[in-house]
Design an enzyme around this catalytic site. Structure first.
Site, mmCIF file in Angstrom:
data_model
loop_
_atom_site.group_PDB
_atom_site.id
_atom_site.type_symbol
_atom_site.label_atom_id
_atom_site.label_comp_id
_atom_site.label_asym_id
_atom_site.label_seq_id
_atom_site.Cartn_x
_atom_site.Cartn_y
_atom_site.Cartn_z
ATOM 1 N N ASP A 74 -5.548 67.108 4.034
ATOM 2 C CA ASP A 74 -5.064 65.960 4.800
ATOM 3 C C ASP A 74 -3.746 65.473 4.198
ATOM 4 O O ASP A 74 -3.468 65.700 3.020
ATOM 5 C CB ASP A 74 -6.118 64.852 4.751
ATOM 6 N N LEU A 75 -2.953 64.806 4.988
ATOM 7 C CA LEU A 75 -1.691 64.250 4.491
ATOM 8 C C LEU A 75 -1.879 62.885 3.858
ATOM 9 O O LEU A 75 -1.793 62.730 2.647
ATOM 10 C CB LEU A 75 -0.665 64.149 5.632
ATOM 11 N N ASP A 76 -2.116 61.877 4.672
ATOM 12 C CA ASP A 76 -2.129 60.490 4.202
ATOM 13 C C ASP A 76 -3.313 60.208 3.287
ATOM 14 O O ASP A 76 -4.456 60.416 3.647
ATOM 15 C CB ASP A 76 -2.149 59.533 5.401
ATOM 16 N N THR B 31 -4.480 66.611 9.912
ATOM 17 C CA THR B 31 -4.045 65.223 9.972
ATOM 18 C C THR B 31 -4.316 64.631 11.351
ATOM 19 O O THR B 31 -4.412 65.367 12.338
ATOM 20 C CB THR B 31 -2.541 65.109 9.636
#
Length: 64
Positions: free
Chosen positions: A15-17, A49
């Site tokens: 995942d990014l955030d 994401t």
């Protein structure tokens, strides 16, 4: 540590955030090193994401 186990395919889905990105929305040096090691070990890296595609690409392309 990533190990090559019987030449099986390896996938790193991340995942990014809040996972890959820090509070400043940057990829830390430690995470960049981890991604580099994964690529050196022939892992496929998949970005997972809830962001729109263009938003995720804007971040990822900074590190290409």
């Amino acid at each position: 540590m990533i190990k090559n186990i019987n030449n099986k395919r390896k996938l790193l889905a991340i995942d990014l955030d809040g996972t890959l990105l820090n509070d400043d929305k940057q990829i830390s040096k430690a995470n960049l090193n981890g991604l580099k090691r994964a690529m050196e070990n022939n892992a496929t890296i998949a970005i997972v994401t809830g962001r729109a595609l263009f938003s995720a690409l804007n971040i990822i392309e900074k590190y290409d």
